[in-house]
Design a protein around this motif. Sequence first.
Motif, PDB file in Angstrom:
ATOM      1  N   THR A 223       0.843  -1.205   0.000  1.00 60.73           N
ATOM      2  CA  THR A 223       0.000   0.000   0.000  1.00 60.73           C
ATOM      3  C   THR A 223       0.879   1.256   0.000  1.00 60.73           C
ATOM      4  OG1 THR A 223      -1.655  -1.229   1.247  1.00 60.73           O
ATOM      5  CG2 THR A 223      -1.866   1.165   1.262  1.00 60.73           C
ATOM      6  N   THR A 224       1.869   1.255   0.894  1.00 61.02           N
ATOM      7  CA  THR A 224       2.755   2.424   0.970  1.00 61.02           C
ATOM      8  C   THR A 224       3.616   2.532  -0.288  1.00 61.02           C
ATOM      9  OG1 THR A 224       2.833   2.057   3.349  1.00 61.02           O
ATOM     10  CG2 THR A 224       4.436   3.594   2.463  1.00 61.02           C
ATOM     11  N   PHE A 225       4.090   1.373  -0.776  1.00 61.83           N
ATOM     12  CA  PHE A 225       4.953   1.338  -1.965  1.00 61.83           C
ATOM     13  C   PHE A 225       4.215   1.962  -3.155  1.00 61.83           C
ATOM     14  CE2 PHE A 225       7.345  -0.471  -5.442  1.00 61.83           C
ATOM     15  CZ  PHE A 225       8.617  -0.708  -4.945  1.00 61.83           C
ATOM     16  N   ALA A 226       2.941   1.566  -3.337  1.00 63.12           N
ATOM     17  CA  ALA A 226       2.169   2.074  -4.481  1.00 63.12           C
ATOM     18  C   ALA A 226       2.005   3.588  -4.370  1.00 63.12           C
ATOM     19  CB  ALA A 226       0.810   1.382  -4.539  1.00 63.12           C
ATOM     20  N   ALA A 227       1.761   4.069  -3.145  1.00 60.46           N
ATOM     21  CA  ALA A 227       1.622   5.523  -2.964  1.00 60.46           C
ATOM     22  C   ALA A 227       2.953   6.226  -3.242  1.00 60.46           C
ATOM     23  CB  ALA A 227       1.144   5.818  -1.545  1.00 60.46           C
ATOM     24  N   ARG A 228       4.050   5.628  -2.766  1.00 63.26           N
ATOM     25  CA  ARG A 228       5.372   6.256  -2.941  1.00 63.26           C
ATOM     26  C   ARG A 228       5.773   6.306  -4.415  1.00 63.26           C
ATOM     27  NH1 ARG A 228       6.952   9.182   0.693  1.00 63.26           N
ATOM     28  NH2 ARG A 228       8.464   9.576  -0.922  1.00 63.26           N
ATOM     29  N   LEU A 229       5.321   5.323  -5.201  1.00 62.55           N
ATOM     30  CA  LEU A 229       5.657   5.318  -6.632  1.00 62.55           C
ATOM     31  C   LEU A 229       5.197   6.603  -7.320  1.00 62.55           C
ATOM     32  CD1 LEU A 229       4.860   1.722  -7.961  1.00 62.55           C
ATOM     33  CD2 LEU A 229       7.081   2.848  -7.949  1.00 62.55           C
ATOM     34  N   GLN A 230       4.085   7.176  -6.803  1.00 66.42           N
ATOM     35  CA  GLN A 230       3.539   8.398  -7.410  1.00 66.42           C
ATOM     36  C   GLN A 230       4.157   9.659  -6.793  1.00 66.42           C
ATOM     37  OE1 GLN A 230       1.689   7.712  -9.930  1.00 66.42           O
ATOM     38  NE2 GLN A 230       1.635   5.551  -9.351  1.00 66.42           N
ATOM     39  N   SER A 231       5.039   9.507  -5.823  1.00 62.11           N
ATOM     40  CA  SER A 231       5.526  10.680  -5.084  1.00 62.11           C
ATOM     41  C   SER A 231       6.539  11.465  -5.923  1.00 62.11           C
ATOM     42  CB  SER A 231       6.186  10.240  -3.767  1.00 62.11           C
ATOM     43  OG  SER A 231       7.375   9.521  -4.053  1.00 62.11           O
ATOM     44  N   PRO A 232       6.599  12.794  -5.705  1.00 67.42           N
ATOM     45  CA  PRO A 232       7.621  13.599  -6.392  1.00 67.42           C
ATOM     46  C   PRO A 232       9.041  13.091  -6.095  1.00 67.42           C
ATOM     47  CG  PRO A 232       5.975  14.996  -5.344  1.00 67.42           C
ATOM     48  CD  PRO A 232       5.695  13.596  -4.884  1.00 67.42           C
ATOM     49  N   GLU A 233       9.267  12.563  -4.896  1.00 70.67           N
ATOM     50  CA  GLU A 233      10.610  12.052  -4.569  1.00 70.67           C
ATOM     51  C   GLU A 233      10.976  10.899  -5.502  1.00 70.67           C
ATOM     52  OE1 GLU A 233      10.226  12.988   0.249  1.00 70.67           O
ATOM     53  OE2 GLU A 233      10.371  10.920  -0.438  1.00 70.67           O
ATOM     54  N   ALA A 234      10.033   9.966  -5.688  1.00 71.40           N
ATOM     55  CA  ALA A 234      10.316   8.816  -6.563  1.00 71.40           C
ATOM     56  C   ALA A 234      10.493   9.284  -8.006  1.00 71.40           C
ATOM     57  CB  ALA A 234       9.191   7.787  -6.462  1.00 71.40           C
ATOM     58  N   LYS A 235       9.668  10.244  -8.415  1.00 75.36           N
ATOM     59  CA  LYS A 235       9.777  10.720  -9.812  1.00 75.36           C
ATOM     60  C   LYS A 235      11.156  11.332 -10.058  1.00 75.36           C
ATOM     61  CE  LYS A 235       4.965  10.745 -10.812  1.00 75.36           C
ATOM     62  NZ  LYS A 235       3.687  11.234 -10.410  1.00 75.36           N
ATOM     63  N   GLU A 236      11.640  12.096  -9.071  1.00 74.11           N
ATOM     64  CA  GLU A 236      12.983  12.678  -9.201  1.00 74.11           C
ATOM     65  C   GLU A 236      14.037  11.562  -9.252  1.00 74.11           C
ATOM     66  OE1 GLU A 236      14.720  15.089  -9.900  1.00 74.11           O
ATOM     67  OE2 GLU A 236      16.643  14.786  -8.885  1.00 74.11           O
ATOM     68  N   ALA A 237      13.882  10.539  -8.413  1.00 74.99           N
ATOM     69  CA  ALA A 237      14.873   9.445  -8.392  1.00 74.99           C
ATOM     70  C   ALA A 237      14.888   8.694  -9.728  1.00 74.99           C
ATOM     71  CB  ALA A 237      14.563   8.482  -7.243  1.00 74.99           C
ATOM     72  N   PHE A 238      13.715   8.412 -10.276  1.00 69.61           N
ATOM     73  CA  PHE A 238      13.661   7.661 -11.549  1.00 69.61           C
ATOM     74  C   PHE A 238      14.253   8.503 -12.688  1.00 69.61           C
ATOM     75  CE2 PHE A 238       9.484   5.600  -9.820  1.00 69.61           C
ATOM     76  CZ  PHE A 238      10.220   4.840  -8.929  1.00 69.61           C
ATOM     77  N   SER A 239      13.883   9.808 -12.740  1.00 73.89           N
ATOM     78  CA  SER A 239      14.442  10.669 -13.793  1.00 73.89           C
ATOM     79  C   SER A 239      15.956  10.707 -13.683  1.00 73.89           C
ATOM     80  CB  SER A 239      13.959  12.112 -13.669  1.00 73.89           C
ATOM     81  OG  SER A 239      12.595  12.154 -13.611  1.00 73.89           O
ATOM     82  N   ALA A 240      16.449  10.844 -12.449  1.00 69.92           N
ATOM     83  CA  ALA A 240      17.901  10.926 -12.260  1.00 69.92           C
ATOM     84  C   ALA A 240      18.573   9.655 -12.752  1.00 69.92           C
ATOM     85  CB  ALA A 240      18.217  11.155 -10.776  1.00 69.92           C
ATOM     86  N   PHE A 241      17.943   8.497 -12.509  1.00 67.12           N
ATOM     87  CA  PHE A 241      18.550   7.229 -12.940  1.00 67.12           C
ATOM     88  C   PHE A 241      18.706   7.225 -14.460  1.00 67.12           C
ATOM     89  CE2 PHE A 241      18.159   2.845 -14.488  1.00 67.12           C
ATOM     90  CZ  PHE A 241      19.314   2.309 -13.916  1.00 67.12           C
ATOM     91  N   PHE A 242      17.647   7.597 -15.151  1.00 71.42           N
ATOM     92  CA  PHE A 242      17.728   7.517 -16.614  1.00 71.42           C
ATOM     93  C   PHE A 242      18.563   8.649 -17.214  1.00 71.42           C
ATOM     94  CE2 PHE A 242      14.009   4.718 -15.939  1.00 71.42           C
ATOM     95  CZ  PHE A 242      14.591   3.584 -16.472  1.00 71.42           C
ATOM     96  N   GLN A 243      18.664   9.755 -16.470  1.00 69.43           N
ATOM     97  CA  GLN A 243      19.531  10.846 -16.964  1.00 69.43           C
ATOM     98  C   GLN A 243      20.970  10.662 -16.492  1.00 69.43           C
ATOM     99  OE1 GLN A 243      17.397  14.335 -15.553  1.00 69.43           O
ATOM    100  NE2 GLN A 243      15.627  13.864 -16.843  1.00 69.43           N
ATOM    101  N   LYS A 244      21.227   9.560 -15.816  1.00 71.88           N
ATOM    102  CA  LYS A 244      22.574   9.205 -15.323  1.00 71.88           C
ATOM    103  C   LYS A 244      23.188  10.375 -14.524  1.00 71.88           C
ATOM    104  CE  LYS A 244      23.330   5.875 -19.107  1.00 71.88           C
ATOM    105  NZ  LYS A 244      23.011   4.610 -18.484  1.00 71.88           N
ATOM    106  N   ARG A 245      22.357  10.877 -13.579  1.00 67.94           N
ATOM    107  CA  ARG A 245      22.837  11.937 -12.685  1.00 67.94           C
ATOM    108  C   ARG A 245      22.424  11.593 -11.260  1.00 67.94           C
ATOM    109  NH1 ARG A 245      18.359  14.714 -10.995  1.00 67.94           N
ATOM    110  NH2 ARG A 245      16.595  14.763 -12.421  1.00 67.94           N
ATOM    111  N   LYS A 246      23.000  12.323 -10.303  1.00 65.72           N
ATOM    112  CA  LYS A 246      22.614  12.128  -8.902  1.00 65.72           C
ATOM    113  C   LYS A 246      21.246  12.757  -8.670  1.00 65.72           C
ATOM    114  CE  LYS A 246      26.866  11.877  -6.134  1.00 65.72           C
ATOM    115  NZ  LYS A 246      26.720  10.443  -5.957  1.00 65.72           N
ATOM    116  N   PRO A 247      20.342  12.108  -7.934  1.00 62.81           N
ATOM    117  CA  PRO A 247      19.057  12.751  -7.644  1.00 62.81           C
ATOM    118  C   PRO A 247      19.252  13.946  -6.708  1.00 62.81           C
ATOM    119  CG  PRO A 247      19.267  10.677  -6.456  1.00 62.81           C
ATOM    120  CD  PRO A 247      20.469  10.786  -7.335  1.00 62.81           C
TER     121      PRO A 247
END
Length: 252
Positions: A223-247
């Motif tokens: 339940t918490t995981f699904a909510a966190r997937l939509q969080s701005p923190e997770a979005k920043e982490a995923f973008s950083a991974f694909f942009q090969k930069r530090k979040p």
Amino acid sequence: MSIKTGIVNGVATIEIARPEKKNALTRAMYIAMADALDAAVADASVRAVLITGQPGIFTSGNDIDDFTKRPAGTESPAIVFMKALLACDKPVVAAVTGAAIGIGTTMLLHCDFVYVSDEARLAMPFVSLGLVPEFASSLVVPLLMGHARAAEKLLLGDPFTGADAVDCGIANAVLPAAEVAPHARRVAERFNALPPGAVRDTKRLLRRARSAAVLETIDAESTTFAARLQSPEAKEAFSAFFQKRKPDFSQF
Ligand code: COA
């Protein structure tokens, strides 16, 4: 298909085979693994299951691109895989070389035998991705190693070696990389000479004390995981991974 399956000498093998993406697990791969586990349970000729990756990589965990596309409101294929692994009443042996990240480590908590290479690197970096632990790792990791060491691995996401995994009770033994899969297979094949009913009942009894709590924890975590997937923190982490930069979490 990035999951290869087969049955040889009483052992059902599930091989994660997507080396170009470091064996990252997609929704289709979770379903293929769950189906292979269900088939192994149903097939009386199968006496044990062996889970392997590729030489030098077990799995880099959930496909991060898939995280961003997960349909809301449906049971995630990762959960279907988790429940199939928990329902597997035959011994499950894991052979781990290279990186085992995220669910690459947490699935090992639910295998019966885990062999790791001397260069293996395990990690549960859920927090760095803006996420929370899954596969009942928030319950089982502290039970195995105590809160202090669990906090290093789950709050800080510190990676750890194969030797540490043995020391913490996650793995059975560290071996040279080339010997991990053959050794794991030999252990799995030993079940051909043991009575399957006694093996099944013993596995159930070994897990009985915590099996209800594991399922309940998976529900709470998911339940918490699904909510966190939509969080701005997770979005920043995923973008950083694909942009090969530090979040950059400074704005949160
Ligand atoms: N999901 C999606 N793609 C992944 C991935 C993942 N979990 N792990 C690796 N990949 C992809 C990379 O994006 C890269 O793709 P590209 O060649 O199109 O750029 C390719 O696999 C190779 O990965 P790369 O990071 O270049 O390899 P590496 O040897 O430098 O590092 C890892 C290997 C496993 C240490 C690193 O890929 C990693 O940290 N992956 C993410 C682990 C993670 O956070 N998983 C989620 C846990 S919940």
